[in-house]
Scaffold this motif. Structure first.
Motif, PDB file in Angstrom:
ATOM      1  N   GLY A 100       0.991  -1.376  -0.202  1.00  0.00           N
ATOM      2  CA  GLY A 100      -0.177  -0.115  -0.024  1.00  0.00           C
ATOM      3  C   GLY A 100       0.994   1.622   0.091  1.00  0.00           C
ATOM      4  O   GLY A 100       1.862   0.897  -0.855  1.00  0.00           O
ATOM      5  N   THR A 124      -6.992   2.833 -10.220  1.00  0.00           N
ATOM      6  CA  THR A 124      -7.037   3.137  -9.522  1.00  0.00           C
ATOM      7  C   THR A 124      -6.770   2.433  -7.371  1.00  0.00           C
ATOM      8  O   THR A 124      -5.651   1.592  -8.267  1.00  0.00           O
ATOM      9  N   PRO A 125      -6.254   3.301  -6.662  1.00  0.00           N
ATOM     10  CA  PRO A 125      -5.493   2.324  -5.827  1.00  0.00           C
ATOM     11  C   PRO A 125      -6.032   1.096  -5.397  1.00  0.00           C
ATOM     12  O   PRO A 125      -5.973   0.213  -4.894  1.00  0.00           O
ATOM     13  N   GLU A 126      -7.237   1.259  -5.677  1.00  0.00           N
ATOM     14  CA  GLU A 126      -8.299  -0.342  -4.872  1.00  0.00           C
ATOM     15  C   GLU A 126      -7.747  -1.560  -6.255  1.00  0.00           C
ATOM     16  O   GLU A 126      -7.909  -2.750  -5.938  1.00  0.00           O
ATOM     17  N   GLN A 127      -8.401  -1.267  -7.304  1.00  0.00           N
ATOM     18  CA  GLN A 127      -7.871  -2.011  -8.192  1.00  0.00           C
ATOM     19  C   GLN A 127      -5.661  -2.120  -8.353  1.00  0.00           C
ATOM     20  O   GLN A 127      -5.683  -3.824  -8.371  1.00  0.00           O
ATOM     21  N   THR A 129      -4.118  -2.413  -5.807  1.00  0.00           N
ATOM     22  CA  THR A 129      -3.483  -3.357  -4.892  1.00  0.00           C
ATOM     23  C   THR A 129      -4.629  -4.775  -5.032  1.00  0.00           C
ATOM     24  O   THR A 129      -4.238  -5.784  -4.228  1.00  0.00           O
ATOM     25  N   ASN A 130      -5.656  -4.929  -6.126  1.00  0.00           N
ATOM     26  CA  ASN A 130      -5.655  -6.157  -6.449  1.00  0.00           C
ATOM     27  C   ASN A 130      -4.886  -7.181  -7.355  1.00  0.00           C
ATOM     28  O   ASN A 130      -4.401  -6.783  -7.802  1.00  0.00           O
ATOM     29  N   TYR A 133      -6.059  -8.208 -10.938  1.00  0.00           N
ATOM     30  CA  TYR A 133      -6.177  -6.424 -11.726  1.00  0.00           C
ATOM     31  C   TYR A 133      -4.711  -5.858 -11.944  1.00  0.00           C
ATOM     32  O   TYR A 133      -4.719  -6.291 -12.870  1.00  0.00           O
TER      33      TYR A 133
END
Length: 186
Positions: A100, A124-127, A129-130, A133
């Protein structure tokens, strides 16, 4: 190819992202690794790893990330070589840890297994860190590199990532090859 020309070409490749081609983060966050050289046993179908090889021991989270990279590579319909390049890249960028925001230690806004940057259009940050993805995003860039299948690993990875340390990927090729051989059919 001389250094200035190569750097110019890599800069153009980074700018090409705006045209929908590909781009990548600059991994200036990378710290030297306490890496131990290992013997380089080479699979007959894979190119010989370049230079001295490094190796780290993996914990359960890192091993799960290896398996996620392999699963995403298979889902994309790509061969084992793509998984080797992806894993070696992640070993260099994050040591296979889904990072992160690192505060002052962070290189700009780099995140995840591949230290991809939202500000560079990776997602995006969420993507990012998947693991599925981020691997798929890396592979999308890799597929757009003409001849990636036959390139030296470090050249293929660098063309996608556009790192400040372009030769650093090579040191992880043997461990990445071994990990793919161990987990591809599991």
């Amino acid at each position: 190819m001389n250094t200035i020309f190569r750097k110019s070409m890599l800069s153009v490749a980074g700018l090409a992202f705006a045209g929908g081609v590909f781009a990548g983060p600059i991994a200036a966050h990378a710290n030297p690794v306490d890496a131990k050289p290992v013997a380089a046993a080479v699979q007959s179908a894979a190119p010989k790893p370049q230079g001295e090889q490094s190796h780290i021991s993996l914990n359960d989270e890192q091993t799960a990330n290896v398996k996620a990279i392999i699963a995403a590579t298979k889902k994309a319909g790509l061969p084992e070589r793509a998984a080797v390049i992806s894993i070696a890249t992640s070993l260099q960028e994050s040591k296979l840890e889904n990072l992160g925001h690192l505060g002052d230690m962070n290189d700009h806004d780099s995140l995840g297994l591949f230290q991809q940057r939202p500000s560079s259009g990776w997602g995006t940050p969420e993507q990012i860190t998947n693991p599925e993805y981020s691997t798929t995003a890396f592979l999308k860039g890799l597929k757009q590199v003409d001849g990636w299948q036959d390139m030296a690993l470090t050249d293929a990875a660098q063309t996608v990532q556009v790192s400040a340390y372009p030769d650093a990927y090579a040191q992880w090729e043997q461990q990445a090859t071994d990990l793919v051989a161990q987990h591809w059919n599991s």
